[in-house]
Scaffold this motif. Structure first.
Motif, PDB file in Angstrom:
ATOM      1  N   ARG A  48       0.869  -1.169   0.000  1.00  0.00           N
ATOM      2  CA  ARG A  48       0.000   0.000   0.000  1.00  0.00           C
ATOM      3  C   ARG A  48       0.905   1.217   0.000  1.00  0.00           C
ATOM      4  N   VAL A  49       0.658   2.140  -0.946  1.00  0.00           N
ATOM      5  CA  VAL A  49       1.638   3.198  -1.135  1.00  0.00           C
ATOM      6  C   VAL A  49       1.272   4.522  -0.497  1.00  0.00           C
ATOM      7  N   LEU A  50       0.016   4.728  -0.144  1.00  0.00           N
ATOM      8  CA  LEU A  50      -0.344   5.978   0.499  1.00  0.00           C
ATOM      9  C   LEU A  50      -1.668   5.794   1.204  1.00  0.00           C
ATOM     10  N   GLY A  51      -1.841   6.463   2.332  1.00  0.00           N
ATOM     11  CA  GLY A  51      -3.132   6.436   3.000  1.00  0.00           C
ATOM     12  C   GLY A  51      -3.003   5.920   4.415  1.00  0.00           C
ATOM     13  N   GLN A  52      -3.700   6.561   5.313  1.00  0.00           N
ATOM     14  CA  GLN A  52      -3.662   6.122   6.698  1.00  0.00           C
ATOM     15  C   GLN A  52      -4.975   6.534   7.336  1.00  0.00           C
ATOM     16  N   GLY A  53      -5.861   5.576   7.531  1.00  0.00           N
ATOM     17  CA  GLY A  53      -7.151   5.895   8.103  1.00  0.00           C
ATOM     18  C   GLY A  53      -7.886   6.913   7.245  1.00  0.00           C
ATOM     19  N   THR A  54      -8.481   7.884   7.891  1.00  0.00           N
ATOM     20  CA  THR A  54      -9.182   8.944   7.162  1.00  0.00           C
ATOM     21  C   THR A  54      -8.356  10.221   7.106  1.00  0.00           C
ATOM     22  N   ALA A  55      -7.039  10.104   7.237  1.00  0.00           N
ATOM     23  CA  ALA A  55      -6.157  11.270   7.196  1.00  0.00           C
ATOM     24  C   ALA A  55      -6.390  12.066   5.920  1.00  0.00           C
ATOM     25  N   GLY A  56      -6.504  13.373   6.082  1.00  0.00           N
ATOM     26  CA  GLY A  56      -6.697  14.255   4.943  1.00  0.00           C
ATOM     27  C   GLY A  56      -8.135  14.477   4.569  1.00  0.00           C
ATOM     28  N   LEU A  57      -9.053  13.702   5.158  1.00  0.00           N
ATOM     29  CA  LEU A  57     -10.474  13.869   4.866  1.00  0.00           C
ATOM     30  C   LEU A  57     -11.142  14.675   5.976  1.00  0.00           C
ATOM     31  N   ALA A  58     -12.008  15.588   5.587  1.00  0.00           N
ATOM     32  CA  ALA A  58     -12.765  16.358   6.574  1.00  0.00           C
ATOM     33  C   ALA A  58     -13.871  15.470   7.144  1.00  0.00           C
ATOM     34  N   VAL A  59     -13.887  15.329   8.446  1.00  0.00           N
ATOM     35  CA  VAL A  59     -14.877  14.496   9.125  1.00  0.00           C
ATOM     36  C   VAL A  59     -16.060  15.354   9.541  1.00  0.00           C
ATOM     37  N   VAL A  60     -17.266  14.837   9.340  1.00  0.00           N
ATOM     38  CA  VAL A  60     -18.478  15.561   9.701  1.00  0.00           C
ATOM     39  C   VAL A  60     -18.597  15.589  11.218  1.00  0.00           C
ATOM     40  N   PRO A  61     -18.682  16.774  11.826  1.00  0.00           N
ATOM     41  CA  PRO A  61     -18.761  16.847  13.294  1.00  0.00           C
ATOM     42  C   PRO A  61     -20.122  16.409  13.821  1.00  0.00           C
ATOM     43  N   ASP A  62     -20.133  15.990  15.069  1.00  0.00           N
ATOM     44  CA  ASP A  62     -21.390  15.661  15.744  1.00  0.00           C
ATOM     45  C   ASP A  62     -22.224  16.923  15.908  1.00  0.00           C
ATOM     46  N   THR A  63     -23.536  16.754  15.800  1.00  0.00           N
ATOM     47  CA  THR A  63     -24.453  17.855  16.082  1.00  0.00           C
ATOM     48  C   THR A  63     -25.564  17.338  16.978  1.00  0.00           C
ATOM     49  N   ASP A  64     -26.339  18.255  17.502  1.00  0.00           N
ATOM     50  CA  ASP A  64     -27.472  17.869  18.355  1.00  0.00           C
ATOM     51  C   ASP A  64     -28.673  17.427  17.534  1.00  0.00           C
ATOM     52  N   ASP A  65     -28.664  17.715  16.221  1.00  0.00           N
ATOM     53  CA  ASP A  65     -29.797  17.385  15.369  1.00  0.00           C
ATOM     54  C   ASP A  65     -29.600  15.981  14.786  1.00  0.00           C
ATOM     55  N   LEU A  66     -29.954  14.974  15.586  1.00  0.00           N
ATOM     56  CA  LEU A  66     -29.743  13.594  15.160  1.00  0.00           C
ATOM     57  C   LEU A  66     -30.608  13.238  13.960  1.00  0.00           C
ATOM     58  N   ALA A  67     -31.812  13.798  13.889  1.00  0.00           N
ATOM     59  CA  ALA A  67     -32.692  13.499  12.758  1.00  0.00           C
ATOM     60  C   ALA A  67     -32.058  13.953  11.449  1.00  0.00           C
ATOM     61  N   ALA A  68     -31.455  15.151  11.469  1.00  0.00           N
ATOM     62  CA  ALA A  68     -30.806  15.655  10.263  1.00  0.00           C
ATOM     63  C   ALA A  68     -29.602  14.791   9.897  1.00  0.00           C
ATOM     64  N   GLN A  69     -28.839  14.354  10.905  1.00  0.00           N
ATOM     65  CA  GLN A  69     -27.695  13.480  10.646  1.00  0.00           C
ATOM     66  C   GLN A  69     -28.139  12.190   9.965  1.00  0.00           C
ATOM     67  N   HIS A  70     -29.192  11.582  10.515  1.00  0.00           N
ATOM     68  CA  HIS A  70     -29.669  10.303   9.974  1.00  0.00           C
ATOM     69  C   HIS A  70     -30.225  10.480   8.573  1.00  0.00           C
ATOM     70  N   ALA A  71     -30.853  11.629   8.317  1.00  0.00           N
ATOM     71  CA  ALA A  71     -31.395  11.894   6.985  1.00  0.00           C
ATOM     72  C   ALA A  71     -30.283  11.959   5.950  1.00  0.00           C
ATOM     73  N   ARG A  72     -29.162  12.562   6.294  1.00  0.00           N
ATOM     74  CA  ARG A  72     -28.045  12.678   5.362  1.00  0.00           C
ATOM     75  C   ARG A  72     -27.395  11.309   5.099  1.00  0.00           C
ATOM     76  N   VAL A  73     -27.446  10.455   6.103  1.00  0.00           N
ATOM     77  CA  VAL A  73     -26.941   9.092   5.903  1.00  0.00           C
ATOM     78  C   VAL A  73     -27.870   8.328   4.970  1.00  0.00           C
ATOM     79  N   ARG A  74     -29.178   8.455   5.171  1.00  0.00           N
ATOM     80  CA  ARG A  74     -30.142   7.732   4.332  1.00  0.00           C
ATOM     81  C   ARG A  74     -30.026   8.141   2.866  1.00  0.00           C
ATOM     82  N   THR A  75     -29.758   9.405   2.610  1.00  0.00           N
ATOM     83  CA  THR A  75     -29.652   9.875   1.222  1.00  0.00           C
ATOM     84  C   THR A  75     -28.268   9.657   0.631  1.00  0.00           C
ATOM     85  N   GLY A  76     -27.334   9.191   1.444  1.00  0.00           N
ATOM     86  CA  GLY A  76     -25.986   8.941   0.953  1.00  0.00           C
ATOM     87  C   GLY A  76     -25.094  10.161   0.900  1.00  0.00           C
TER      88      GLY A  76
END
Length: 278
Positions: free
Chosen positions: A9-37
Motif C-alpha cells: 500500500r503506497v499511500l493512506g492512513q485511516g481517514t487522514a486528509g479527509l474532513a470528518v463531519v462533526p457531531d451535532t445535536d440534530d440527530l434526525a438531520a444526521q440520519h437523513a443525510r446518511v439515508r440519502t448517501g
C-alpha cells in the motif's frame, strides 16, 4: 474486503486528509443525510498498486459488515458506528485530486469495506462522482447484500470484485455466519447484465481448501459468462493483532498460511474450468 498476501500500500492512513463531519445535536438531520448517501461511515482510504482492480487505484474502505469471517484482517470494519462520518462530496474531491495519476496508470477507484453495500446510497454517490470524472470504477463486495445494489448503482460499476468465500453452503456458514445463496444470486445477476466480474477466493488450510469446495467455487465462476479472472488469495495472519486489540477471539490463531504448492493446486482447479487465475 478479502484477506490475502497483498502488494504494498503506497499511500493512506485511516481517514487522514479527509474532513470528518462533526457531531451535532440534530440527530434526525444526521440520519437523513446518511439515508440519502450524502454522508457515510468511512474506515480508511489508500492509494494502491496492483491491488483492488487494474492500475493504480484509490480504494475507499467503508465501515460496517454483516459477515463475521473467521479470517477477516480488518475486524475494526465490522460496525458502521466505528467509522468516521465523511461527506460523499469530500471523497469525490479526493478522487478528483488524484484523477490524473489514476487515469495515467489505467487505474481508477475502488469502493470496498467492511461491506460496501451496507451503505448503498453512499456508494452510489461515490460511483456516480467517479464516473463523472471519467474514472474506471470497481466494487469490492461479498455479494451478500447484492439486493441492496440498484441497477442505477451497478450502471456506474466497471468491474465487481466478487468475494466468493466458499462453494459449499455449510462451509460458507462456518466461515461467515451467513448463507451462501445471496452471493451466488448476485453473481448471476451481474453476469446477466454484462458486468465484468473478478472472482476472489481466500484459501485457508483446514477451512476452505478442500478440493471439492474449491471445485464448487470454480464451477460457479465458470458458469458466469463475464468472469475474466480469478484471484486465489492465500490466507495470512496479518490481522490477528487487531482481533486481540478488540478483545475478540481469533479462531484461526493456529492456522498456517497455505504452502505455494497448496495455492498452485487450488489455482489448477480453476484453470481446469477454463478460468484465468492469479
Amino acid at each position: 474486503m478479502t484477506t490475502a498476501t497483498a502488494a504494498p500500500r503506497v499511500l493512506g492512513q485511516g481517514t487522514a486528509g479527509l474532513a470528518v463531519v462533526p457531531d451535532t445535536d440534530d440527530l434526525a438531520a444526521q440520519h437523513a443525510r446518511v439515508r440519502t448517501g450524502e454522508v457515510g461511515s468511512v474506515h480508511s482510504w489508500e492509494l494502491v498498486t496492483a491491488v483492488d482492480g487494474p492500475g493504480t487505484r484509490m480504494t475507499t474502505f467503508l465501515a460496517g459488515c454483516p459477515l463475521r469471517c473467521l479470517y477477516c484482517h480488518n475486524p475494526d470494519t465490522f460496525r458502521m458506528r466505528d467509522g468516521q462520518r465523511v461527506e460523499a462530496a469530500e471523497i469525490v474531491g479526493r478522487f478528483r485530486r488524484y484523477s490524473r495519476v489514476l487515469q495515467a496508470s489505467g487505474g481508477g477507484v475502488t469502493i470496498s469495506g467492511g461491506e460496501a453495500l451496507m451503505q448503498p446510497a453512499f456508494v452510489a454517490r461515490l460511483l456516480r462522482g467517479a464516473k463523472e470524472l471519467g474514472l474506471h470504477t470497481a466494487l469490492d463486495t461479498s455479494g451478500y447484500l447484492g439486493r441492496h445494489a440498484s441497477d442505477a448503482l451497478l450502471d456506474d460499476v466497471d468491474v465487481v470484485l466478487l468475494d466468493v468465500k466458499s462453494g459449499d453452503p455449510e462451509t460458507y456458514r462456518c466461515v461467515t455466519g451467513r448463507e451462501l445463496a445471496p452471493t451466488l444470486e448476485f453473481g448471476r445477476r451481474l453476469a446477466d447484465r454484462g458486468t465484468e466480474i473478478w472472482i476472489r477466493f481466500v484459501l485457508v488450510p483446514g477451512l476452505t481448501d478442500d478440493p471439492e469446495n474449491v471445485a464448487a467455487v470454480a464451477r460457479y465462476a465458470a458458469s458466469l459468462s463475464t468472469v475474466t479472472r480469478v484471484e486465489v488469495l492465500p490466507f495470512h495472519q496479518m490481522g490477528s493483532d487487531k482481533w486481540s486489540a478488540l478483545g475478540l477471539d481469533y479462531a484461526l490463531a493456529d492456522t498456517p498460511p497455505p504452502t505455494p504448492e497448496q495455492t498452485e493446486a487450488a489455482r489448477a482447479i480453476f484453470r481446469a474450468e477454463g478460468l484465468t487465475t492469479y
